[in-house]
Enzyme design. Structure first.
Site: not given
Length: 333
Positions: A33, A38, A56, A84, A123, A200, A204
């Protein structure tokens, strides 16, 4: 269906420890991470249309990152990447401060792009050749992403986020890579999971360390403290605010209240303006206390110039410790 912004990115639910990776039906993948912004990157299907870069929250910011928009012209058409945004400092480390400058750039966006180039750490891929991939399992989307980097021999500003199914490597990323500024934990994803915008569905895990700081102020009152303002001394002997805690639970708040002493007029924070959070402009008017009590707290590794960006967790009062036992500003412990 061709994806068009805004598309809500898939999100992750926080937890304290790594979930089991072995023996899970379908398998699990772990990725570092990175501590950036984002973003979703869209390359146009038609020549002449612009490259789009979405935050985001759905804002389009390609004008603030003209270097990335220009570099994306070499990517295939109809591509949507999830990743990111990051900026490296002169020492080659990720710098959130530099990234913030880029993200708020106005007319000087091109000047800043030359001084501090942006990078995109990919990612996930949501669309390839104009074909939406949201219902494809993560394992398949990862294959498409890896093939993109191989086929186009992508190099900076494009970076392929590492991914592993090995628990030992995942532990190494969580407990050793997070010693490096800019890496704050790992994200765990089901290899069979589809991409669910706004949900979600990932996990994380941020690494957390326990350390100390001086209590310089509180919100609420000295009899009923709510949030602690914690400080450390810098090399010039100035007490600097390094973070704020989450609201105290009633029991610890009562225990702490009996030890707090109101600050005198020579408190180093007298006249200093505070805000409610790291990136907020909402004013905060705390009650200052004599900066002699040492608080032990736990925190993740996200810092900028020695200041924690995320709220801290108060653990206990260290009555056995003094100012000399508190690390200086900038110490990551």
């Amino acid at each position: 269906m061709v994806l068009r912004p805004p598309v809500e990115p898939m999100l992750a639910q926080a937890r304290e420890t790594l979930p089991p990776l072995a023996g899970v039906p379908g398998g699990m993948a772990v990725q570092p991470k990175f501590d950036g912004f984002r973003a979703l990157l869209y390359t146009p299907l038609r020549a002449g249309d612009p490259v789009l870069l979405q935050t985001r929250r759905g804002a389009l910011v390609q004008d603030r990152f003209p270097d990335l928009a220009a570099a994306a012209r070499t990517l295939p058409a109809g591509l949507v990447l999830d990743g990111e945004l990051a900026v490296l400092d002169p020492h080659g480390q990720l710098s959130f401060t530099a990234l913030q400058r880029r993200a708020t750039a106005g007319r000087n966006a091109r000047v800043l792009a030359a001084e501090m180039p942006a990078h995109f750490i990919a990612f996930d891929v949501l669309q390839s050749d104009g074909q939406e991939l949201l219902d494809e399992p993560f394992a398949r989307r990862r294959e498409v992403l890896e093939d993109l980097f191989t086929s186009y021999r992508l190099a900076p500003p494009w970076t392929l986020c590492p991914s592993t199914t090995d628990p030992a490597i995942a532990d190494e990323w969580l407990y050793e890579w997070t010693d490096v500024p800019g890496v704050e934990g790992v994200v765990v994803k089901s290899l069979t999971g589809r991409y669910r915008p706004g949900v979600r569905g990932w996990t994380k895990v941020r690494r957390r360390n326990t350390t100390e700081a001086l209590i310089g102020g509180v919100t609420g009152t000295l009899r009923r403290p709510q949030v602690l303002l914690l400080g450390r001394y810098d090399t010039t002997g100035r007490l600097r605010l390094v973070g704020k805690t989450v609201p105290l639970k009633p029991g610890p708040a009562r225990d702490l209240a009996g030890h707090l002493t109101a600050a005198g007029p020579d408190h180093p924070w007298t006249g200093v303006r505070f805000t409610a959070s790291w990136n907020s402009r909402t004013p905060l008017e705390p009650a200052l206390v004599a900066p002699v009590l040492v608080a032990e707290f736990s925190a993740d590794v996200s810092q900028d110039d020695g200041v924690w960006r995320h709220p801290l967790r108060y653990e206990r009062l260290r009555l056995d410790a003094t100012e000399a036992d508190v690390p200086p500003v900038g110490d990551r412990q």
